[in-house]
Design a protein around this motif. Structure first.
Motif, PDB file in Angstrom:
ATOM      1  N   ASN A  86      87.046 -59.243  11.513  1.00 31.78           N
ATOM      2  CA  ASN A  86      85.759 -59.827  11.898  1.00 31.78           C
ATOM      3  C   ASN A  86      85.596 -60.082  13.397  1.00 31.78           C
ATOM      4  N   PRO A  87      85.766 -59.049  14.233  1.00 31.82           N
ATOM      5  CA  PRO A  87      85.549 -59.247  15.673  1.00 31.82           C
ATOM      6  C   PRO A  87      84.070 -59.502  15.968  1.00 31.82           C
ATOM      7  N   LYS A  88      83.819 -60.239  17.049  1.00 28.40           N
ATOM      8  CA  LYS A  88      82.431 -60.536  17.421  1.00 28.40           C
ATOM      9  C   LYS A  88      82.003 -59.758  18.670  1.00 28.40           C
ATOM     10  N   ASP A  99      77.766 -67.876  24.280  1.00 32.29           N
ATOM     11  CA  ASP A  99      78.899 -67.908  23.357  1.00 32.29           C
ATOM     12  C   ASP A  99      79.937 -68.915  23.841  1.00 32.29           C
ATOM     13  N   ILE A 131      88.005 -67.153  21.937  1.00 32.33           N
ATOM     14  CA  ILE A 131      87.216 -65.957  22.259  1.00 32.33           C
ATOM     15  C   ILE A 131      88.083 -64.708  22.222  1.00 32.33           C
ATOM     16  N   GLU A 133      90.513 -64.117  20.350  1.00 30.82           N
ATOM     17  CA  GLU A 133      90.706 -63.734  18.951  1.00 30.82           C
ATOM     18  C   GLU A 133      89.520 -62.966  18.377  1.00 30.82           C
ATOM     19  N   LYS A 134      88.368 -63.079  19.027  1.00 31.94           N
ATOM     20  CA  LYS A 134      87.146 -62.439  18.515  1.00 31.94           C
ATOM     21  C   LYS A 134      86.848 -61.118  19.211  1.00 31.94           C
ATOM     22  N   GLN A 139      92.287 -57.655  19.781  1.00 30.77           N
ATOM     23  CA  GLN A 139      92.877 -58.115  18.515  1.00 30.77           C
ATOM     24  C   GLN A 139      94.093 -57.269  18.147  1.00 30.77           C
TER      25      GLN A 139
END
Lengths: 175, 175
Positions: A86-88, A99, A131, A133-134, A139
């Motif tokens: 689920n990367p943003k 953000d 951030i 982690e997203k 990742q």
């Protein structure tokens, strides 16, 4: 050939050799980074049961590479990664001020109990790691946590000899 | 049972019976429209060769329905439709003022040669039909042009006895 060279350079140390190889593929990737992306593939991964779909467009330079089944597999693996992790954002540069502001609001409460002197540093640390982690390219790859998605793609660049880029990714989930 | 009734009502005319059935399923769909969407499925369709991916989240009320393979097939069919027909909006209500403005600019040139009296009407007509073609629920279903996607979904509502809704759709293409 390159593997052998890396192993020699590392004095036979396998872990060192891996790092040398990774650096080499990053260097190759950066050399190819100003080339034109004229081809690519769209791929989707549906999680068993249909709770989540991950989808990507992975671009390369020529149809010759985009039609290679291994390139399709790379795209599919990244689609699976997107579904799972689920990367943003694609890169750190895609993170917008709003953000950061939203993350700051969320974490401000968590550092309230700290002494004022260390509060700001703790807060910045929390925001940065949240951030990071997203960010898709930063990742750890879901199928091999030893490399990041960026390194996975760099390996592809080395293998196929073309610039490769995730130009879009989407994750659709039921809840 | 309902088919037999529709056929009787239509005096044996198959085409009429189809319309009666379609109206009946629309009525059932509207009755269920205030129920809660608590379940669903995410589905993706990849076009042969990987040029396009269509993906949807199709919601329903219970896991009982979302786990039904026929419900999964409905979601997959809509994903395929999205890949093929490239809708931009779910319903007419999702069309924003800026979309209308952009369409107006594009079509203004096309009606320039018309006499001024009929220009505005022609322009409005062009914009309306252009936008209608981009609305998912109003598009003719790609696998059966006799029904719209809305009617396809209404048939599902009747079949599964639950409210069904496309909550999100995405189309990813290489070019």
């Amino acid at each position: 050939m390159q593997c052998k060279k890396a192993l020699e350079e590392s004095g036979g140390d396998m872990e060192k050799a891996k790092i040398i190889l990774r650096k080499a593929s990053a260097a190759i990737a950066s050399k190819k980074s100003d080339r034109e992306l004229g081809a690519g593939i769209a791929a989707a991964y549906t999680h068993a049961g249909g709770a989540v779909v991950g989808a990507v467009v992975l671009a390369c330079e020529t149809d010759f590479v985009s039609r290679n089944p291994d390139f399709g597999k790379l795209a599919y693996d990244i689609a699976m990664h997107v579904a799972a992790m689920n990367p943003k954002f694609k890169t750190k540069e895609d993170v917008k001020d709003e953000d950061v502001r939203a993350a700051r609001e969320v974490f401000a409460k968590e550092v309230e109990s700290l002494p004022e002197a260390s509060r700001e540093k703790a807060l910045t640390g929390k925001i940065d790691s949240f951030i990071k982690e997203k960010v898709l390219l930063d990742q750890p790859f879901v199928k091999n946590g030893d490399i990041t998605v960026r390194e996975l793609i760099d390996t592809g660049v080395q293998k196929f000899g073309e610039k490769i880029e995730v130009v879009r990714f989407e994750r659709l989930s039921v809840k």
